[in-house]
Design a protein around this motif. Structure first.
Motif, PDB file in Angstrom:
ATOM      1  N   GLY A 263      42.541  32.731  26.010  1.00 55.72           N
ATOM      2  CA  GLY A 263      43.526  32.379  26.997  1.00 55.72           C
ATOM      3  C   GLY A 263      44.238  33.620  27.522  1.00 55.72           C
ATOM      4  N   SER A 264      44.946  34.223  26.661  1.00 54.83           N
ATOM      5  CA  SER A 264      45.817  35.569  27.084  1.00 54.83           C
ATOM      6  C   SER A 264      44.747  36.489  27.906  1.00 54.83           C
ATOM      7  CB  SER A 264      46.051  36.313  25.691  1.00 54.83           C
ATOM      8  OG  SER A 264      47.007  35.536  24.855  1.00 54.83           O
ATOM      9  N   MET A 265      43.732  36.652  27.581  1.00 57.96           N
ATOM     10  CA  MET A 265      42.627  37.658  28.463  1.00 57.96           C
ATOM     11  C   MET A 265      42.708  36.944  29.846  1.00 57.96           C
ATOM     12  SD  MET A 265      42.505  40.204  26.527  1.00 57.96           S
ATOM     13  CE  MET A 265      43.933  39.959  25.725  1.00 57.96           C
ATOM     14  N   ALA A 266      42.299  35.701  29.688  1.00 59.14           N
ATOM     15  CA  ALA A 266      41.986  35.196  31.169  1.00 59.14           C
ATOM     16  C   ALA A 266      43.286  35.216  31.950  1.00 59.14           C
ATOM     17  CB  ALA A 266      41.749  33.572  30.919  1.00 59.14           C
ATOM     18  N   VAL A 267      44.648  35.006  31.512  1.00 61.70           N
ATOM     19  CA  VAL A 267      45.637  35.170  32.181  1.00 61.70           C
ATOM     20  C   VAL A 267      45.843  36.665  32.707  1.00 61.70           C
ATOM     21  CG1 VAL A 267      48.215  35.172  32.136  1.00 61.70           C
ATOM     22  CG2 VAL A 267      47.033  33.195  31.228  1.00 61.70           C
ATOM     23  N   ILE A 268      45.629  37.460  31.832  1.00 62.74           N
ATOM     24  CA  ILE A 268      45.721  38.942  32.127  1.00 62.74           C
ATOM     25  C   ILE A 268      45.059  39.514  33.214  1.00 62.74           C
ATOM     26  CG2 ILE A 268      45.647  41.526  31.410  1.00 62.74           C
ATOM     27  CD1 ILE A 268      46.653  40.269  28.603  1.00 62.74           C
ATOM     28  N   LEU A 272      46.392  40.057  37.606  1.00 57.23           N
ATOM     29  CA  LEU A 272      46.332  41.236  38.150  1.00 57.23           C
ATOM     30  C   LEU A 272      44.938  41.828  38.211  1.00 57.23           C
ATOM     31  CD1 LEU A 272      49.649  43.133  36.312  1.00 57.23           C
ATOM     32  CD2 LEU A 272      49.377  42.353  38.687  1.00 57.23           C
ATOM     33  N   PRO A 273      44.511  42.443  39.060  1.00 56.42           N
ATOM     34  CA  PRO A 273      43.413  43.088  39.092  1.00 56.42           C
ATOM     35  C   PRO A 273      43.197  44.139  37.433  1.00 56.42           C
ATOM     36  CG  PRO A 273      44.436  43.941  41.018  1.00 56.42           C
ATOM     37  CD  PRO A 273      45.381  43.209  40.204  1.00 56.42           C
ATOM     38  N   TRP A 274      41.993  44.133  37.028  1.00 57.69           N
ATOM     39  CA  TRP A 274      41.689  44.713  35.781  1.00 57.69           C
ATOM     40  C   TRP A 274      42.210  46.045  35.751  1.00 57.69           C
ATOM     41  CZ3 TRP A 274      37.895  48.393  34.617  1.00 57.69           C
ATOM     42  CH2 TRP A 274      37.001  48.526  35.627  1.00 57.69           C
TER      43      TRP A 274
END
Length: 467
Positions: A263-268, A272-274
Motif C-alpha cells: 500500500g505504501s509503495m502504491a501511494v508513493i 508523484l512520478p517515480w
C-alpha cells in the motif's frame, strides 16, 4: 535426529536443564504489535527508494512478490511454532526435522546475523541523534542506546515487550497516517492538490520502465526488508499461552504487513512520478513534502529513529534467546544457561550484547573494510534461514499429522505444493543474486560464512558419532 515429537508444551515456558525457567510475561498485545511492527523499519522508510529507482512503479509488484514469499515462510514457521513452541524457534525445528547439524548451523548463523545488524541499527540511530545534538559524539549515543536496551533486556522480558509494543504502535500509526494522507492527496482532497489519477503510474516510461528485469532487481533490493518476523515465534515461547499467542500473531501480522508495504509503495508512485524520488532521501519524505506536510523530513527522522531503536531492541532479544536455546541443546557453552531472578537468561543477553559492542566498534572504526566484510557475510543468511524453515516444514508436517494432529492449530496453505513453490522461489532469488553484479559479492560472502558453519557442524557430528 528426533524421531518423535516432544511432549505437548506446558502452560508456561519450559525450564532449562538446570531447572531455571525462562519467565513468561509477554502478553498477546505484545506479540501482536511485535508481529505488526517487527518488519516495519528503516529498510522500508529509507531503503525503499533504491527499489523505486530500479523498478519504477513496478516496485509495487516487487514488494508484492517479496511480501507473498515472506508470508508463506511465516505461515510455515507459524505452523511449526504453534505445534512445538520453543525459544529457539526455527533452529529447534530444523534440528527435529534434519538433525543436530541443521539446528546448530541455522541457530549460529541467525545469531551472527542479528548481532552484526544490531551494529548497523545502533550506528544509524546514533547518526540521527548526533544530527539533533551535535555536541554529543556519535560513539556516546551508541553507548547510551546499547546500555539502555541491555538494561531493559536484563531486567524482565515484559520490559522488552513494553518497549516493542510502543515502538511498533508508533510505526504502525506512522504508516496508517501516511496511507490516509496519500489517499487524500491522490483524490485531491487535501488543500492545493488535484486528483492524481493514474498518470504517474503510466508516464515516465510506463508502469515497468525498466521491464521485468527492473522488477526482479527491485525484489533483490527489498526482500531483506521483510526479515524480522521470525522474532515473533521466538518471543511466543515466553508468552502466557505460546500456542494461541503465536497463532494469533501470525494471522494478524502477515496480511497487514503486506498491506502496509504494498500500500505504501502504491501511494508513493501514484502521488508523484517515480523519477521525482531523490537519491539518499526517503520516498516518504519526498511525498510528504510534495503534499505540503510541514517539517516532513524531521517527522520521518523521528520515525526512522524509533524504527532503528525498535530493531536494535528486538535483535538483542532474539539473539539472546537463540544462543540460550543453542546452549540448552548443547550447541553453545552451558554457562549461557544461567537464568536470573526475573527469569531472564542474563549471560546469554550479555554474550549477545558483548559481540554487538564489538560489531559497533568495527562499524565505527572500519565501516568500509572489516565491518563491510562481516555485513556481507550475513547479507544472504536470511534466505538460508527461510530455506531451512521450508525444508523443516516439509519434514515435520507429516510427522505432526501422524503423531499429534490436534497440534495443527495453524496450517500452511496448500501443503505441500505451496511449500515446494516457496522453496523454488527462494532458490530463484539465490540465482538472481548470483547473476546480479551488486548482489553477487554479498551472496558469495554469505555462502562462505554458511559453508564454514556447516563444516563446523559436520565435524561436531562426526565427533559425536565416534563417542
Amino acid at each position: 535426529m528426533h524421531d518423535r515429537l516432544p511432549a505437548p508444551p506446558p502452560a508456561t515456558p519450559a525450564a532449562s536443564p538446570s531447572g531455571e525457567p525462562l519467565a513468561g510475561g509477554l502478553k498477546q498485545r505484545h506479540l501482536t504489535m511485535l508481529g505488526l511492527g517487527g518488519v516495519i523499519g528503516a529498510g522500508l522508510f529509507v531503503g525503499s527508494g533504491a527499489g523505486i529507482a530500479l523498478a519504477g512503479p513496478g516496485i509495487v509488484v516487487s514488494y508484492l512478490i517479496a511480501g507473498v514469499l515472506a508470508m508463506c515462510v511465516m505461515r510455515m514457521l507459524g505452523e511449526m511454532s504453534t505445534a512445538m513452541p520453543a525459544s529457539g524457534s526455527f533452529s529447534v525445528h530444523a534440528e527435529r526435522a534434519l538433525g543436530r547439524w541443521a539446528g546448530f548451523s541455522v541457530g549460529w548463523l541467525y545469531w551472527f546475523l542479528l548481532v552484526v545488524v544490531l551494529a548497523v541499527e545502533a550506528t544509524g540511530a546514533a547518526q540521527i541523534a548526533n544530527g539533533w545534538l551535535p555536541s554529543v559524539p556519535q560513539w556516546a549515543w551508541v553507548l547510551v542506546f546499547m546500555v539502555v536496551f541491555t538494561g531493559a533486556n536484563l531486567a524482565a522480558v515484559k520490559n522488552f515487550g513494553e518497549f516493542e509494543f510502543y515502538f511498533a504502535a508508533l510505526k504502525v500509526f506512522a504508516i496508517v497516517a501516511f496511507l490516509v494522507l496519500g489517499l487524500l492527496a491522490i483524490f485531491g482532497v487535501l488543500p492545493d492538490t488535484s486528483p492524481a489519477g493514474l498518470a504517474h503510474l503510466t508516464g515516465q516510461g510506463g508502469f515497468l520502465p525498466n521491464g521485468w528485469q527492473g522488477v526482479t532487481s527491485g525484489v533483490l533490493a527489498v526482500i531483506f526488508a521483510f526479515g524480522g518476523l521470525e522474532v515473533v515465534t521466538i518471543a511466543a515461547a515466553e508468552s502466557d499461552d505460546p500456542v494461541r499467542s503465536v497463532a494469533r500473531a501470525v494471522r494478524s501480522a502477515v496480511f497487514r504487513i503486506l498491506f502496509f508495504y504494498v500500500g505504501s509503495m502504491a501511494v508513493i508512485v501514484t502521488v508523484l512520478p517515480w523519477t521525482a524520488q531523490k537519491a539518499g532521501l526517503s520516498p516518504y519524505v519526498t511525498v510528504l513534502d510534495a503534499i505540503g506536510i510541514p517539517s516532513a523530513g524531521q517527522i520521518m527522522n523521528i520515525v526512522v529513529f524509533v524504527a532503528l531503536l525498535s530493531a536494535l531492541n528486538a535483535n538483542l532479544y532474539g539473539s539472546s534467546r537463540m544462543v540460550f536455546s543453542l546452549a540448552e541443546r548443547g550447541e553453545a557453552p552451558k554457562a549461557l544457561l544461567k537464568v536470573g531472578g526475573a527469569g531472564v537468561p542474563r549471560r546469554a543477553v550479555l554474550a549477545s550484547v558483548a559481540f554487538g559492542f564489538v560489531s559497533v566498534l568495527l562499524n565505527l572504526k572500519w565501516p568500509d573494510t572489516v565491518f563491510l566484510y562481516m555485513l556481507n557475510a550475513v547479507g544472504a543468511v536470511l534466505l538460508f534461514v527461510w530455506a531451512m524453515i521450508a525444508v523443516s516444514q516439509l519434514r515435520l508436517r507429516p510427522r505432526i499429522e501422524r503423531e499429534a494432529p490436534e497440534r495443527l492449530v495453524l496450517r500452511m496453505w496448500l501443503f505441500p505444493g505451496l511449500t515446494w513453490v516457496t522453496l523454488a522461489a527462494i532458490a530463484t532469488v539465490f540465482v538472481l543474486m548470483l547473476t546480479d553484479d551488486a548482489a553477487r559479492p554479498q551472496l558469495l560472502w554469505s555462502l562462505g560464512a554458511t559453508a564454514l558453519v556447516l563444516a563446523v557442524a559436520g565435524v561436531r557430528e562426526l565427533r559425536a558419532r565416534r563417542v
